[in-house]
Structure formats: structure tokens, C-alpha cells
Design an enzyme around this catalytic site. Sequence first.
Site, mmCIF file in Angstrom:
data_model
loop_
_atom_site.group_PDB
_atom_site.id
_atom_site.type_symbol
_atom_site.label_atom_id
_atom_site.label_comp_id
_atom_site.label_asym_id
_atom_site.label_seq_id
_atom_site.Cartn_x
_atom_site.Cartn_y
_atom_site.Cartn_z
ATOM 1 N N TYR A 191 -8.367 39.500 -50.073
ATOM 2 C CA TYR A 191 -7.479 38.889 -49.060
ATOM 3 C C TYR A 191 -6.045 39.402 -49.266
ATOM 4 C CZ TYR A 191 -3.975 35.769 -47.299
ATOM 5 O OH TYR A 191 -2.841 35.283 -46.710
ATOM 6 N N SER A 220 2.159 37.642 -46.797
ATOM 7 C CA SER A 220 2.072 36.561 -47.778
ATOM 8 C C SER A 220 2.727 36.955 -49.090
ATOM 9 C CB SER A 220 0.585 36.242 -48.020
ATOM 10 O OG SER A 220 0.431 35.420 -49.154
ATOM 11 N N LYS A 247 -3.347 42.077 -46.965
ATOM 12 C CA LYS A 247 -1.952 41.857 -46.570
ATOM 13 C C LYS A 247 -1.101 43.049 -47.004
ATOM 14 C CE LYS A 247 -2.510 38.007 -44.469
ATOM 15 N NZ LYS A 247 -2.398 37.991 -42.995
ATOM 16 N N ASN A 279 -6.740 24.929 -50.743
ATOM 17 C CA ASN A 279 -5.309 24.775 -51.024
ATOM 18 C C ASN A 279 -4.999 23.360 -51.509
ATOM 19 O OD1 ASN A 279 -4.865 26.922 -48.253
ATOM 20 N ND2 ASN A 279 -4.422 27.475 -50.349
ATOM 21 N N LEU A 297 -11.024 40.050 -31.958
ATOM 22 C CA LEU A 297 -10.168 41.244 -32.000
ATOM 23 C C LEU A 297 -10.858 42.419 -32.701
ATOM 24 C CD1 LEU A 297 -6.717 39.572 -32.787
ATOM 25 C CD2 LEU A 297 -7.550 40.441 -30.582
HETATM 26 C C1 WQD Z 1 -1.265 26.058 -55.224
HETATM 27 C C2 WQD Z 1 -1.262 25.491 -56.643
HETATM 28 C C3 WQD Z 1 -3.294 25.886 -57.857
HETATM 29 C C4 WQD Z 1 -5.891 23.380 -55.426
HETATM 30 C C5 WQD Z 1 -2.831 30.613 -51.665
HETATM 31 C C6 WQD Z 1 -2.919 32.052 -51.217
HETATM 32 C C7 WQD Z 1 -1.690 32.417 -50.420
HETATM 33 C C8 WQD Z 1 -1.536 31.449 -49.281
HETATM 34 C C9 WQD Z 1 -1.421 30.034 -49.831
HETATM 35 C C10 WQD Z 1 -2.641 32.260 -47.301
HETATM 36 C C11 WQD Z 1 -1.899 26.439 -57.648
HETATM 37 C C12 WQD Z 1 -3.066 24.405 -57.635
HETATM 38 C C13 WQD Z 1 -4.781 24.053 -55.916
HETATM 39 C C14 WQD Z 1 -6.480 22.355 -56.200
HETATM 40 C C15 WQD Z 1 -4.833 22.721 -57.902
HETATM 41 N N1 WQD Z 1 -2.649 31.518 -48.424
HETATM 42 N N2 WQD Z 1 -4.265 23.716 -57.122
HETATM 43 N N3 WQD Z 1 -5.923 22.056 -57.420
HETATM 44 O O1 WQD Z 1 -3.049 29.801 -54.590
HETATM 45 O O2 WQD Z 1 -0.526 29.440 -54.433
HETATM 46 O O3 WQD Z 1 -1.742 30.473 -52.531
HETATM 47 O O4 WQD Z 1 -2.645 29.767 -50.545
HETATM 48 O O5 WQD Z 1 -1.763 32.955 -46.885
HETATM 49 O O6 WQD Z 1 -1.855 33.722 -49.926
HETATM 50 O O7 WQD Z 1 -2.947 32.883 -52.370
HETATM 51 O O8 WQD Z 1 -2.064 28.058 -53.023
HETATM 52 O O9 WQD Z 1 -2.615 25.721 -52.533
HETATM 53 O O10 WQD Z 1 -4.440 27.255 -53.458
HETATM 54 O O11 WQD Z 1 -2.600 26.493 -54.946
HETATM 55 O O12 WQD Z 1 -4.337 22.437 -59.013
HETATM 56 O O13 WQD Z 1 -7.501 21.713 -55.821
HETATM 57 O O14 WQD Z 1 -2.058 24.304 -56.667
HETATM 58 O O15 WQD Z 1 -3.780 26.131 -59.166
HETATM 59 O O16 WQD Z 1 -1.190 26.329 -58.878
HETATM 60 P P1 WQD Z 1 -1.862 29.470 -53.770
HETATM 61 P P2 WQD Z 1 -3.004 26.850 -53.437
#
Ligand code: WQD
Length: 337
Positions: free
Chosen positions: A150, A125, A154, A200, A59
Site C-alpha cells: 500500500y 500519505s 503511494k 485504524n 477506474l
Molecule cells: C495508529 C496507532 C498503532 C489500532 C495507517 C496507514 C496510513 C494511513 C493511516 C491510509 C499505531 C495503534 C492501532 C489498534 C493500536 N492510512 N493502534 N490498536 O498505522 O499510523 O497509519 O493508517 O492512508 O497510511 O499506514 O494508523 O490508526 O492503524 O495506527 O494500538 O487497534 O495506533 O499501533 O501506533 P497508522 P493506525
Amino acid sequence: MKVLVTGGLGFIGSHTVVELQNVGYDVVIIDDLSNSSIKVLEGITSITGKSPEFEKLDLKEKQDVKTFFNKHKDIVGVIHFAASKAVGESVEKPLMYYENNLNTLIYMLKEVVNLDVSNFIFSSSCTVYGQADELPILESAPVKEAESPYGNTKQIGEEIIRDVAKVEPKLKAISLRYFNPVGAHESAKIGELPLGVPQNLVPFITQTAAGLRKELSVFGDDYPTPDGTCIRDYIHVVDLAKAHVVALQRLIEARNETNYEVFNIGTGKGSSVLEVIKAFEKASGEKLNFKIAPRRMGDVVQAFADTSKSNRELGWKAELTMEDAMRSAWLWQTTLD
Ligand code: WQD
């Protein structure tokens, strides 16, 4: 009626294509396959029995976008998922993120406003809220300085749509602010396919349980929360997909109140990292190997949605549970070679 889904072979896009087909829409998918696999098309077809049209397109190529829309003038709605979404990567490669997430949106909007029917759903988001001052988070909460390029794409994306809607009365647009999408379709034929080391939480959990990762690092247990770990609003990807269908139907049936609206899409419930781990162990029967590690830069302490506007205006509410999400995420992981 034909709907265009950009990024339709991605995690949320593919689940949304299934739900669109389930209620009778014909779907055409654009995907550049930079962060997805063509095999997802088979997965979608095996669930619904209907094969979406597919075009591999970048795109960022303005002329290709024009050519596509010249061929598909009968589109009644566009759901725009296509974007890069790795928070950490965006910090290292800001220009790649601004180009890929914003140029593409601009080229799409230039064509959408010329369609006979201009209905546009934007994948946004909860990251736009940063650490909200008040919880649960309302759509009227202030948009804060983004923690990452990122997140900034948004925020800027929403502003672009808002400004275009002001001068294009024909355009009807909705931004859906997702909280944390998790889980997989119950058929285990589609799900999350993170490339490389998952950033994630839930894919890292399932890969650890599958023995692909040694152990999960819990990023901090000294936060001001009941168990010390961060709290998020984890929403089942199928509930999230269904929200896109009802949002599109709102626009097609012209039930929108203004020509640009924003909705939070979450469960309205916060869960801590340790609670997610416990839910996963209960749902999968697997004992998870994890350790407490230092905090991760950029993490907010708590984020969970006030979903009253989505419940009221969209007539949508999350129905699946954390356990449904963990069970489906694990089943999906076990199907991956
Ligand atoms: C969730 C919690 C981490 C990994 C992000 C983006 C958001 C959306 C979703 C796209 C946090 C903890 C994580 C790990 C951990 N993405 N964690 N160990 O950061 O809330 O959101 O992903 O749209 O825009 O910002 O999601 O899953 O990375 O983390 O302890 O190996 O899990 O610290 O508290 P997040 P996440």
C-alpha cells in the site's frame, strides 16, 4: 466550475466533496462502491443541500475512464482519492493493490493531460516517510523503503505524477501527504465507515465504546516514547478536506511554483495512543476498555508533520483539536445502527 472527485464516497473524499460544495464548486463523484456506500451521497446532500453528480465506475476499466472524460470536458480539477488503503491487506494481496492503485492513476492521468485545464490533486500519505530520521517530518525528508505494498503504491504514484509533470507542462499537480485522518463532520451525517474489523485506531476505539468490540488492544507500550506507546499526527478529517480545497484553488489560480508540488497535511503535533484514548474518554464521557498487547509489525515509533510549508504556501493550518475529532467520531459512531 466542475471538479471531479474519485473515491468521493469514501471517508476523506466525502468530507472533501462537502467542503468543495461549500465554496461553490459543482462536483462529480466517481466511486466503484467497493469500500463505500451509496448512502454517503444522501449524507453529503443533506449537509450542503446540493446533490453531487455521481457515476459508479471501476477506474481499472480504461475505456470507461475515456468515455467519462469525453462526457465531462468542462472539468477544472481532479482530486484523486480512489484507491485501496488497508496496509495489512496490501501485504496479502500485492497485485490487487498495484493494479487498483496504479493502473487507475495511469488511466486517469492519460485523460487529465488532454483536458483544457489539467489540475490534479493526489491523495498520498505520510507512510512514504517510513520511520523518519528527523521529527517533525519535512517534505524534503527522504522517502524510505515502503513498509507495505500500500505504502509503495503511494510512493510509486507520486513518482509517476512527477515524471508526467516533467513532460506535460500543462499539467499542474499536487500530492498531499496525509498524516492520520480522524473524526467526522459535526453534523454526524458522514464519517468513517470501516468495512469489517477496523485496522485504524480511532474507529476501533469508537466501536469498542459502542460495545461492538470487546476491548481495544494497544499495540505495544514499550516504545522509546514518553508513555511507551507510538506517536502519530492525528488530523481532523474536516481540516484535511479543507486542505484539498485550498490546494486546488492554488492550481486553478496558477499560484503553484512548479508544476508538481508536495505538501504535508497534519497538525504538526504528535499524540500517543494512550493520549488519544484519554482524549476520547474526556470527549465522550465513556470509559474505554483496553489492554496492552504485543507490538504490531510495521508500526513506526513516531510520525508527526512539519506543516510550515503547507501553512506558508497553501495558507492552510489545521484548526480543529483532538477533542473535536474524538467528540465528532463518537457522535458519528452513535448514529450508526
Ligand atoms: C495508529 C496507532 C498503532 C489500532 C495507517 C496507514 C496510513 C494511513 C493511516 C491510509 C499505531 C495503534 C492501532 C489498534 C493500536 N492510512 N493502534 N490498536 O498505522 O499510523 O497509519 O493508517 O492512508 O497510511 O499506514 O494508523 O490508526 O492503524 O495506527 O494500538 O487497534 O495506533 O499501533 O501506533 P497508522 P493506525
